[in-house]
Design a protein around this motif. Structure first.
Motif, PDB file in Angstrom:
ATOM      1  N   LYS A 172       1.054  -1.507  -0.341  1.00 42.85           N
ATOM      2  CA  LYS A 172      -0.055   0.066   0.229  1.00 42.85           C
ATOM      3  C   LYS A 172       1.037   1.547  -0.053  1.00 42.85           C
ATOM      4  O   LYS A 172       0.486   2.575  -0.576  1.00 42.85           O
ATOM      5  N   SER A 173       1.799   0.945   0.649  1.00 43.66           N
ATOM      6  CA  SER A 173       3.009   2.634   0.711  1.00 43.66           C
ATOM      7  C   SER A 173       3.595   2.420  -0.282  1.00 43.66           C
ATOM      8  O   SER A 173       4.009   4.188  -0.667  1.00 43.66           O
ATOM      9  N   THR A 174       4.101   1.533  -1.072  1.00 44.01           N
ATOM     10  CA  THR A 174       4.806   1.518  -1.781  1.00 44.01           C
ATOM     11  C   THR A 174       4.103   1.917  -3.117  1.00 44.01           C
ATOM     12  O   THR A 174       4.192   2.875  -4.239  1.00 44.01           O
ATOM     13  N   PHE A 175       2.160   1.460  -4.022  1.00 44.42           N
ATOM     14  CA  PHE A 175       1.658   2.498  -4.317  1.00 44.42           C
ATOM     15  C   PHE A 175       1.501   3.646  -3.956  1.00 44.42           C
ATOM     16  O   PHE A 175       1.441   4.423  -4.961  1.00 44.42           O
ATOM     17  N   LEU A 176       1.136   4.574  -3.111  1.00 42.63           N
ATOM     18  CA  LEU A 176       0.333   5.851  -1.973  1.00 42.63           C
ATOM     19  C   LEU A 176       2.082   6.610  -3.372  1.00 42.63           C
ATOM     20  O   LEU A 176       2.143   7.637  -3.573  1.00 42.63           O
ATOM     21  N   ALA A 177       3.416   6.286  -2.448  1.00 42.25           N
ATOM     22  CA  ALA A 177       4.075   6.862  -3.651  1.00 42.25           C
ATOM     23  C   ALA A 177       4.816   6.644  -4.989  1.00 42.25           C
ATOM     24  O   ALA A 177       5.620   7.985  -5.351  1.00 42.25           O
ATOM     25  N   ALA A 178       3.964   5.520  -5.578  1.00 43.79           N
ATOM     26  CA  ALA A 178       4.501   5.553  -6.788  1.00 43.79           C
ATOM     27  C   ALA A 178       3.398   6.898  -7.328  1.00 43.79           C
ATOM     28  O   ALA A 178       4.077   7.101  -8.921  1.00 43.79           O
ATOM     29  N   VAL A 179       2.357   6.864  -6.925  1.00 48.22           N
ATOM     30  CA  VAL A 179       1.207   7.627  -8.370  1.00 48.22           C
ATOM     31  C   VAL A 179       1.275   8.843  -7.516  1.00 48.22           C
ATOM     32  O   VAL A 179       0.671   9.878  -7.657  1.00 48.22           O
ATOM     33  N   SER A 180       2.143   9.431  -5.864  1.00 51.94           N
ATOM     34  CA  SER A 180       1.533  10.921  -5.366  1.00 51.94           C
ATOM     35  C   SER A 180       3.317  11.393  -5.006  1.00 51.94           C
ATOM     36  O   SER A 180       4.433  10.699  -4.946  1.00 51.94           O
ATOM     37  N   ALA A 181       3.191  12.938  -4.385  1.00 50.71           N
ATOM     38  CA  ALA A 181       4.632  13.088  -3.865  1.00 50.71           C
ATOM     39  C   ALA A 181       4.497  12.332  -2.670  1.00 50.71           C
ATOM     40  O   ALA A 181       5.181  13.002  -1.540  1.00 50.71           O
ATOM     41  N   ALA A 182       3.737  11.542  -1.850  1.00 48.66           N
ATOM     42  CA  ALA A 182       3.495  11.404  -0.879  1.00 48.66           C
ATOM     43  C   ALA A 182       4.611  10.728  -0.610  1.00 48.66           C
ATOM     44  O   ALA A 182       5.427  10.372  -1.177  1.00 48.66           O
ATOM     45  N   ALA A 264     -16.893  -6.572  11.051  1.00 44.61           N
ATOM     46  CA  ALA A 264     -16.321  -6.884  11.572  1.00 44.61           C
ATOM     47  C   ALA A 264     -17.096  -5.251  12.545  1.00 44.61           C
ATOM     48  O   ALA A 264     -17.231  -5.301  13.309  1.00 44.61           O
ATOM     49  N   TYR A 265     -15.970  -4.074  11.700  1.00 44.51           N
ATOM     50  CA  TYR A 265     -15.522  -3.010  11.946  1.00 44.51           C
ATOM     51  C   TYR A 265     -17.064  -2.241  11.761  1.00 44.51           C
ATOM     52  O   TYR A 265     -17.375  -1.650  12.949  1.00 44.51           O
ATOM     53  N   GLY A 266     -17.923  -2.282  10.439  1.00 44.23           N
ATOM     54  CA  GLY A 266     -18.704  -2.526  10.411  1.00 44.23           C
ATOM     55  C   GLY A 266     -18.914  -0.378  10.183  1.00 44.23           C
ATOM     56  O   GLY A 266     -17.596   0.037   8.821  1.00 44.23           O
ATOM     57  N   HIS A 267     -20.158   0.362  10.472  1.00 53.02           N
ATOM     58  CA  HIS A 267     -20.384   1.602   9.602  1.00 53.02           C
ATOM     59  C   HIS A 267     -20.026   2.231   8.217  1.00 53.02           C
ATOM     60  O   HIS A 267     -19.606   2.303   7.666  1.00 53.02           O
ATOM     61  N   GLY A 268     -20.884   0.199   7.581  1.00 55.09           N
ATOM     62  CA  GLY A 268     -20.608   0.498   6.318  1.00 55.09           C
ATOM     63  C   GLY A 268     -19.878   0.325   5.422  1.00 55.09           C
ATOM     64  O   GLY A 268     -19.759   0.565   4.255  1.00 55.09           O
ATOM     65  N   LEU A 269     -18.627  -0.128   5.806  1.00 54.93           N
ATOM     66  CA  LEU A 269     -17.046  -0.416   4.586  1.00 54.93           C
ATOM     67  C   LEU A 269     -17.625  -1.299   4.091  1.00 54.93           C
ATOM     68  O   LEU A 269     -16.928  -1.512   2.709  1.00 54.93           O
ATOM     69  N   VAL A 270     -17.905  -1.950   4.852  1.00 53.53           N
ATOM     70  CA  VAL A 270     -17.964  -3.200   3.252  1.00 53.53           C
ATOM     71  C   VAL A 270     -19.061  -3.015   2.319  1.00 53.53           C
ATOM     72  O   VAL A 270     -18.992  -4.046   1.393  1.00 53.53           O
ATOM     73  N   ASP A 271     -19.701  -2.379   2.432  1.00 54.58           N
ATOM     74  CA  ASP A 271     -20.947  -1.956   1.700  1.00 54.58           C
ATOM     75  C   ASP A 271     -19.943  -0.994   0.695  1.00 54.58           C
ATOM     76  O   ASP A 271     -20.617  -0.677  -0.687  1.00 54.58           O
ATOM     77  N   LYS A 272     -19.384  -0.426   0.320  1.00 54.56           N
ATOM     78  CA  LYS A 272     -18.399   0.551   0.205  1.00 54.56           C
ATOM     79  C   LYS A 272     -18.057   0.429  -1.543  1.00 54.56           C
ATOM     80  O   LYS A 272     -17.903  -1.336  -1.403  1.00 54.56           O
ATOM     81  N   PRO A 273     -18.104   0.725  -2.623  1.00 53.88           N
ATOM     82  CA  PRO A 273     -17.413   0.104  -3.937  1.00 53.88           C
ATOM     83  C   PRO A 273     -15.911   0.168  -3.831  1.00 53.88           C
ATOM     84  O   PRO A 273     -15.323   0.237  -2.568  1.00 53.88           O
ATOM     85  N   GLU A 274     -15.578  -1.454  -4.520  1.00 51.07           N
ATOM     86  CA  GLU A 274     -14.564  -1.696  -4.360  1.00 51.07           C
ATOM     87  C   GLU A 274     -13.346  -1.979  -5.277  1.00 51.07           C
ATOM     88  O   GLU A 274     -13.944  -2.562  -6.192  1.00 51.07           O
ATOM     89  N   VAL A 275     -12.416  -1.881  -5.520  1.00 52.30           N
ATOM     90  CA  VAL A 275     -12.050  -1.720  -6.672  1.00 52.30           C
ATOM     91  C   VAL A 275     -10.278  -3.145  -6.413  1.00 52.30           C
ATOM     92  O   VAL A 275     -10.084  -2.921  -4.976  1.00 52.30           O
ATOM     93  N   VAL A 276     -11.031  -4.398  -7.111  1.00 48.46           N
ATOM     94  CA  VAL A 276      -9.627  -5.455  -6.134  1.00 48.46           C
ATOM     95  C   VAL A 276      -8.402  -5.522  -7.146  1.00 48.46           C
ATOM     96  O   VAL A 276      -8.642  -5.479  -8.082  1.00 48.46           O
ATOM     97  N   VAL A 277      -7.642  -5.283  -6.308  1.00 47.92           N
ATOM     98  CA  VAL A 277      -5.929  -5.106  -7.227  1.00 47.92           C
ATOM     99  C   VAL A 277      -5.150  -6.436  -6.525  1.00 47.92           C
ATOM    100  O   VAL A 277      -5.151  -6.803  -5.221  1.00 47.92           O
ATOM    101  N   LEU A 278      -4.827  -7.452  -7.290  1.00 45.84           N
ATOM    102  CA  LEU A 278      -3.808  -8.105  -7.178  1.00 45.84           C
ATOM    103  C   LEU A 278      -2.273  -7.511  -7.391  1.00 45.84           C
ATOM    104  O   LEU A 278      -1.841  -7.068  -8.708  1.00 45.84           O
ATOM    105  N   ASN A 279      -1.132  -7.072  -6.172  1.00 45.35           N
ATOM    106  CA  ASN A 279      -0.217  -6.053  -6.043  1.00 45.35           C
ATOM    107  C   ASN A 279       0.785  -7.438  -6.146  1.00 45.35           C
ATOM    108  O   ASN A 279       1.067  -8.940  -5.808  1.00 45.35           O
ATOM    109  N   LYS A 280       1.966  -6.732  -6.366  1.00 52.78           N
ATOM    110  CA  LYS A 280       3.451  -7.294  -6.569  1.00 52.78           C
ATOM    111  C   LYS A 280       3.379  -8.415  -7.754  1.00 52.78           C
ATOM    112  O   LYS A 280       4.509  -9.666  -7.540  1.00 52.78           O
ATOM    113  N   ALA A 281       3.185  -8.217  -8.821  1.00 50.35           N
ATOM    114  CA  ALA A 281       3.250  -9.104 -10.091  1.00 50.35           C
ATOM    115  C   ALA A 281       3.942  -9.026 -10.967  1.00 50.35           C
ATOM    116  O   ALA A 281       4.521 -10.619 -11.143  1.00 50.35           O
TER     117      ALA A 281
END
Length: 344
Positions: A172-182, A264-281
């Motif tokens: 996740k952090s590698t992806f964030l560093a690759a696509v932004s200035a973070a 288990a956390y709730g608050h509607g997170l499981v119902d949010k739209p999701e993009v699934v990605v297999l990383n480190k190909a």
């Protein structure tokens, strides 16, 4: 600057000033009458959402905030000064809870939003208010109203368009560093990311914000690992980018582990739209890649994207998929324009 997303503070508004008992005393005026002024209003405790802040670190070193007391009334019908307000400056996305940490008092989501958390007491009436035809020389005045005091919790939930979720070391952090200035910390051990990170991403001339949170493990909702404390930062996201480590033993099981924790956390997170990605190909042989994609497809019930944050393989496609969901959500959230009435 240290990231702090929760703080417990004590607030107290200002008490109202007391009214004054006074009589007009001037030469050649035998019956001057009462002229006691009113007390001033006490200051309020106000929370204000401001730009330029992204943490609650200011409330780590000071926990008591008190507004000024109103000034007392004076003779010659002089009213006491109003007490100045105590303004608590908080970043965008701050929620204010009561002492039980469950009752929501305010949700500050845009710059300039203000809410009064503790109202100052009104000033007391001076004896001028109590004169009448039968009581021409009142010798009493009202005290000011007392201050309000309470203990509150400030909880910051970052506002981002997309949120990154996944197991530790999913990239996740590698992806964030690759696509932004973070510049998040990147290392080859679990839980390298200890605090949420934000990054601004640009794709095809459009920008949106991505939030990266520490990884989840099995039992996070019960406090395992870093727990699910930071999941609040992706509650406001329009879409989740679920990264699955392609080098793990079973991509489908890794996906289900995170989904169970979101449920288990709730608050509607499981119902949010999701993009699934297999990383480190880039670290997988063609046969392994095909097998992991098939496992992840069965678990997610959708075809996953294939990506490598290091080699940038598939990164533009993942960003475009996120942007498409974000644009759709923004259009759905915008109010429909009212139909204009036809007139000749």
């Amino acid at each position: 600057m240290k990231f702090l997303d929760q703080a417990k503070i004590y607030i107290q508004s200002g008490a109202g000033g007391a009214g004054c008992v006074s009589f007009r005393r001037e030469k050649f005026i035998e019956f001057g009458g009462p002229d006691g002024g009113d007390g001033g209003r006490g200051g309020n405790v106000v929370a204000e959402c401001v730009d330029g802040l992204n943490t609650l670190i200011d409330y780590r070193y000071q926990q008591h905030f008190k507004a000024k007391t109103g000034g007392h009334g004076m003779g010659a019908q002089r009213t006491g000064a109003n007490g100045s307000d105590m303004v608590l400056k908080v970043p965008v996305g701050t929620q204010v809870f009561d002492e039980d940490n469950e009752t929501l008092l305010a949700d500050l989501t845009h710059v300039g939003q203000r809410v009064v958390l503790a109202k100052g007491g009104n000033g007391g009436f001076g004896n001028l208010h109590f004169k009448s035809s039968t009581n021409r020389a009142p010798r009493h005045a009202n005290p000011g109203q007392p201050a309000e005091e309470r203990t509150i919790w400030l909880r910051l939930k970052l506002i981002a368009d997309a949120g990154l979720v996944g197991l530790p070391n999913a990239g996740k952090s590698t992806f964030l560093a690759a696509v932004s200035a973070a510049k998040p910390k990147i290392a080859d051990y679990p839980f390298t990311t200890l605090h949420p990170q934000l990054g601004v991403v640009s794709v095809d001339g459009r920008e949106f914000v991505i939030a990266d949170i520490p990884g989840l493990i099995e039992g996070a909702h019960e406090g395992a690992g870093l727990g699910d404390r930071f999941l609040g930062h992706v509650e406001r996201c329009r879409v989740l980018l679920h990264l699955v480590d392609g080098t793990c033993e079973h991509a489908g099981k890794a996906y289900k582990t995170v989904r169970e924790e979101l449920d288990a956390y709730g608050h509607g997170l499981v119902d949010k739209p999701e993009v699934v990605v297999l990383n480190k190909a880039d670290a997988l042989a063609p046969e392994q890649l095909k097998e992991q994609v098939a496992r992840l497809k069965r678990a997610a019930k959708k075809k996953p994207l294939v990506m490598s944050g290091v080699s940038h393989q598939g990164v533009p496609e993942a960003l475009r998929a996120l942007r498409a969901v974000i644009d759709e959500a923004r259009q759905a959230a915008e109010p429909a324009e009212p139909a204009t009435e036809w007139r000749p």
